[in-house]
Design an enzyme around this catalytic site. Structure first.
Site, PDB file in Angstrom:
ATOM      1  N   ASP A 233     -43.699   9.031  35.913  1.00  0.00           N
ATOM      2  CA  ASP A 233     -43.197   7.707  35.561  1.00  0.00           C
ATOM      3  C   ASP A 233     -42.783   6.862  36.752  1.00  0.00           C
ATOM      4  O   ASP A 233     -41.683   6.353  36.830  1.00  0.00           O
ATOM      5  CB  ASP A 233     -42.061   7.811  34.542  1.00  0.00           C
ATOM      6  CG  ASP A 233     -41.089   8.941  34.877  1.00  0.00           C
ATOM      7  OD1 ASP A 233     -41.325   9.619  35.883  1.00  0.00           O
ATOM      8  OD2 ASP A 233     -40.124   9.145  34.136  1.00  0.00           O
ATOM      9  N   THR A 234     -43.690   6.698  37.707  1.00  0.00           N
ATOM     10  CA  THR A 234     -43.531   5.729  38.782  1.00  0.00           C
ATOM     11  C   THR A 234     -43.365   4.335  38.175  1.00  0.00           C
ATOM     12  O   THR A 234     -43.967   4.032  37.153  1.00  0.00           O
ATOM     13  CB  THR A 234     -44.792   5.742  39.670  1.00  0.00           C
ATOM     14  OG1 THR A 234     -44.936   7.029  40.254  1.00  0.00           O
ATOM     15  CG2 THR A 234     -44.706   4.686  40.758  1.00  0.00           C
TER      16      THR A 234
END
Length: 406
Positions: A233-234
């Site tokens: 989840d950048t």
């Protein structure tokens, strides 16, 4: 190998000329008198990462995307350029305890937080980046400062200013340039500490199961840990401002249980983000921000590949083709069982009358997103909107918008 599935979000608007897309027309350009106030233009698109987002946290992800859009739009309405607006959006995303960026990021094997971030200015084409940086609450501010300092020109004795710093050197440079350090105990949250303990137990179990007779079992366990819900989840954002300048940024805490010193795509040139204003050879200004498995995104340089693809006439089809051919089916990833990634993109161009008129000039902005992961949370907002819109796509999504700026 994954197939990219396209989902269409229905809108109460006239049908688009593009297949599998949706259209949203904002205010149309019109002639104005000198006494009328000038409308503020600009647009922001953000993402909270491509990966798996549990339903229990869906509300938090949507809220942080809305706040990030609002922060960027506030800067645009105040007259800021795209660079300032995109940085403001990233700070909001990094400050959330639910995202894997800045505070609350994934912990590495040693139980420490090391972050990556980068930012690119489409007008100057300057780029700033930090990798494996510790003890800084907002890594994107360091990347932004690196870019700003580089734009000032050479250092004393003709030295070239850095655009990419890592580790202790990046931390010391940040502090020396007025960015305050953050104690390690404040960087971690109860969510990231809980995930670290859970992943550590998984690794211990996998190592016990590792025997000469059963080597594949550990490999499968390792793959499951690597691609877990906390890993991919950048966060990122892309912006176009009133003047038509574009900028992009990305920030990440990296893979859970990564080796200390590992640097992901969020810090690599052409892999985490890309922004480039239009020029003679490129009719469209483009901005891109990626998310997913860093190693996959680095080996395919997905951000720049998508930017190049968006110069085609049909942006919707160009993005789908780029994701399929340059990423999911890339020969550079042929040995991978799963190819995990997502991207948000926008492109814009100036539309003028023929012959040109000073009274009528508009910016055509198209924005899209696509991913091969289970979900991707995306938010967007124009400077003329009263509130941001957010969607959490499942199993691949793509959207298109035409935005007319007075």
């Amino acid at each position: 190998m994954e197939d990219l599935i396209t989902c269409v979000e229905e809108q109460p608007q006239p049908p688009s000329s593009l297949p599998n897309s949706w259209t949203n027309q904002h205010s149309d350009s019109a002639q104005r008198t000198d006494e009328e106030p000038k409308a503020v233009g600009g647009f922001v698109l953000v993402h909270a990462g491509a990966g798996y987002h549990s339903e229990s946290k869906a509300k938090e992800y949507k809220h942080v995307c809305k706040r990030a859009c609002q922060r960027a739009v506030e800067r645009l309405r105040a007259g800021a350029l795209a660079m300032e607006a995109v940085a403001a959006a990233l700070v909001e995303l990094e400050d959330s305890p639910f995202t894997n960026a800045g505070m609350g990021s994934n912990l590495n094997l040693s139980g420490e937080i090391e972050c990556d971030a980068s930012i690119m200015d489409g007008k100057s084409l300057h780029y700033g980046s930090v990798g494996a940086i510790r003890g800084i609450k907002n890594p994107v501010l360091v990347a932004h400062r690196l870019l700003s300092e580089a734009q000032k020109g050479k250092l004393s004795a003709g030295r070239i200013p850095p655009c990419f710093l890592v580790g202790r050197g990046a931390h010391d440079w940040a502090v020396a340039h007025g960015i305050p350090p953050c104690p390690a105990e404040k960087m971690a949250t109860k969510f990231s500490l809980s995930a670290y303990k859970r992943n550590k137990r998984k690794m211990e179990i996998a190592e016990k199961m590792d025997t000469p007779e059963n080597p594949m079992k550990r490999r499968r366990q390792s793959s499951e840990t690597e691609n877990g819900s906390e890993c991919l989840d950048t966060v990122g954002a892309i912006v176009v401002d009133q003047e038509g300048n574009v900028a992009s940024a990305v920030s990440s805490g990296g893979l859970a249980m990564k080796h200390p010193g590992r640097v992901g795509q969020a810090a690599h040139y052409g892999c985490g983000c890309w922004a480039q204003n239009s020029c003679n050879s490129n009719p469209y200004s483009t901005a891109v921000s990626t998310s997913g498995c860093g190693e996959h995104l680095i080996r395919t340089m997905l951000a720049r590949e998508c930017s190049v693809a968006l110069q085609a006439e049909d942006a919707h089809q160009a993005l789908l083709d780029a994701m399929q051919n340059q990423f999911i089916s890339s020969p550079f990833l042929a040995s991978e069982d799963r190819v995990l990634g997502g991207v948000i993109v926008l492109r814009c161009c100036r539309c003028e009358e023929d012959p040109p008129s000073q009274d009528l000039q508009a910016s055509l902005v198209e924005f899209l997103w696509s991913h091969s992961t289970e979900s991707m949370c995306v938010g967007y907002m124009s400077a003329q909107d009263s509130r941001a819109k957010v969607t959490s796509g499942r199993l691949g999504a793509c959207g298109v918008c035409w935005f007319f700026e007075p």
